[in-house]
Design a protein around this motif. Structure first.
Motif, PDB file in Angstrom:
ATOM      1  N   PHE A 131     -39.798  58.009  -1.076  1.00 59.99           N
ATOM      2  CA  PHE A 131     -39.072  59.259  -0.869  1.00 59.99           C
ATOM      3  C   PHE A 131     -40.001  60.465  -0.896  1.00 59.99           C
ATOM      4  O   PHE A 131     -39.639  61.533  -0.414  1.00 59.99           O
ATOM      5  CB  PHE A 131     -37.984  59.428  -1.939  1.00 59.99           C
ATOM      6  CG  PHE A 131     -36.670  58.816  -1.568  1.00 59.99           C
ATOM      7  CD1 PHE A 131     -35.591  59.606  -1.223  1.00 59.99           C
ATOM      8  CD2 PHE A 131     -36.512  57.442  -1.557  1.00 59.99           C
ATOM      9  CE1 PHE A 131     -34.373  59.049  -0.869  1.00 59.99           C
ATOM     10  CE2 PHE A 131     -35.303  56.868  -1.213  1.00 59.99           C
ATOM     11  CZ  PHE A 131     -34.229  57.669  -0.867  1.00 59.99           C
ATOM     12  N   GLY A 132     -41.184  60.319  -1.485  1.00 59.82           N
ATOM     13  CA  GLY A 132     -42.087  61.455  -1.564  1.00 59.82           C
ATOM     14  C   GLY A 132     -43.503  61.015  -1.873  1.00 59.82           C
ATOM     15  O   GLY A 132     -43.748  59.878  -2.293  1.00 59.82           O
ATOM     16  N   TYR A 133     -44.442  61.949  -1.667  1.00 58.43           N
ATOM     17  CA  TYR A 133     -45.866  61.636  -1.791  1.00 58.43           C
ATOM     18  C   TYR A 133     -46.572  62.858  -2.359  1.00 58.43           C
ATOM     19  O   TYR A 133     -46.493  63.942  -1.789  1.00 58.43           O
ATOM     20  CB  TYR A 133     -46.406  61.306  -0.395  1.00 58.43           C
ATOM     21  CG  TYR A 133     -47.509  60.288  -0.337  1.00 58.43           C
ATOM     22  CD1 TYR A 133     -48.838  60.687  -0.323  1.00 58.43           C
ATOM     23  CD2 TYR A 133     -47.232  58.931  -0.278  1.00 58.43           C
ATOM     24  CE1 TYR A 133     -49.859  59.760  -0.253  1.00 58.43           C
ATOM     25  CE2 TYR A 133     -48.243  57.993  -0.202  1.00 58.43           C
ATOM     26  CZ  TYR A 133     -49.556  58.408  -0.191  1.00 58.43           C
ATOM     27  OH  TYR A 133     -50.564  57.494  -0.124  1.00 58.43           O
ATOM     28  N   LEU A 134     -47.246  62.707  -3.493  1.00 55.78           N
ATOM     29  CA  LEU A 134     -48.004  63.801  -4.100  1.00 55.78           C
ATOM     30  C   LEU A 134     -49.488  63.446  -4.103  1.00 55.78           C
ATOM     31  O   LEU A 134     -49.881  62.428  -4.677  1.00 55.78           O
ATOM     32  CB  LEU A 134     -47.537  64.047  -5.539  1.00 55.78           C
ATOM     33  CG  LEU A 134     -46.202  64.774  -5.739  1.00 55.78           C
ATOM     34  CD1 LEU A 134     -45.815  64.734  -7.215  1.00 55.78           C
ATOM     35  CD2 LEU A 134     -46.297  66.214  -5.257  1.00 55.78           C
ATOM     36  N   ILE A 135     -50.295  64.277  -3.456  1.00 54.05           N
ATOM     37  CA  ILE A 135     -51.738  64.062  -3.435  1.00 54.05           C
ATOM     38  C   ILE A 135     -52.366  64.842  -4.592  1.00 54.05           C
ATOM     39  O   ILE A 135     -52.144  66.044  -4.735  1.00 54.05           O
ATOM     40  CB  ILE A 135     -52.355  64.531  -2.099  1.00 54.05           C
ATOM     41  CG1 ILE A 135     -51.662  63.839  -0.912  1.00 54.05           C
ATOM     42  CG2 ILE A 135     -53.856  64.256  -2.085  1.00 54.05           C
ATOM     43  CD1 ILE A 135     -51.825  62.349  -0.874  1.00 54.05           C
TER      44      ILE A 135
END
Length: 231
Positions: free
Chosen positions: A100-104
């Protein structure tokens, strides 16, 4: 505002603490913060979790994507990945899970707020879509499974079973030939559009599909193909 139960799976203490503080500031509940995939699976078995923040590069025998795939076998909890890497192969592998989401890394409070709010909204919309799809014709399979062939939607105990495009297409063709053998050649023609693929490609795809629907009977008929059985 609704409060959500959140699990953090992160082996770097500083990152885990930062995510935890942000989530609490946003008014949600931290059910647990663990460092390994195995610990995450244990929490899932014992607690009600609505969203997971999952570090991809976990130490130990199970990385974050492998852990997420195991979680997807038993539930459809939305997953927000955290990682220092953004290469295309990693992202491709992550999309095969309930992403649902991606944090770098490094990320800040506003990044967490944005991805969490988007995840909550997307999950709400997904449930609305599932609800609307229930108005179409479906077939009741065994063990709590329902299948809506018109929309290629599979539910388990009213929860969406997350399938990849290939897995969804395979299941559709097995379903439309319920209790009949479907050959590998047929699947190659209608799922892979007659592309050159090795025999193991179909076999591996069937294996992944079986893992996502462990209570359904998808059998291999040696020398002939595959069959979805309904008692």
């Amino acid at each position: 505002m609704n409060k959500y139960n959140i699990l953090i799976v992160e082996d770097e203490f500083i990152n885990a603490q930062f995510i935890e503080k942000a989530i609490l500031k946003l008014g949600h509940n931290i059910i647990d913060s663990v460092e390994t995939g195995q610990e995450a699976l244990e929490v899932i078995n014992e607690e009600t979790i609505h969203i997971i923040f999952m570090d991809i590069n976990l130490e130990g025998n199970m990385d974050g994507i492998s852990c997420a795939k195991k979680i997807n076998e038993r539930s459809n909890i939305p997953i927000i990945y955290t990682t220092a890497f953004s290469d295309s192969q990693t992202i491709k592998e992550a999309t095969d899970t309930n992403l649902f989401g991606y944090l770098i890394k490094p990320f800040d409070y506003h990044d967490i707020e944005a991805v969490l709010n988007l995840t909550i909204k997307q999950n709400y919309l997904k449930k609305q879509v599932i609800s609307s799809k229930k108005t179409t014709a479906f077939t009741q399979l065994n063990k709590g499974y329902k299948y809506y062939p018109e929309t290629k939607t599979l539910l388990k105990d009213e929860a969406l079973v997350q399938l990849s495009k290939k897995e969804s297409s395979i299941f559709y063709h097995l379903f439309t030939h319920l209790n009949q053998t479907v050959s590998s050649e047929y699947l190659n023609e209608y799922v892979w559009n007659n592309k050159r693929i090795s025999p193991s490609t179909v076999r591996d795809s069937i294996l992944r599909l079986r893992k996502k629907v462990p209570d359904l009977s998808i059998k291999t008929i040696s020398g002939f193909g595959y069959i979805l059985e309904k008692p």
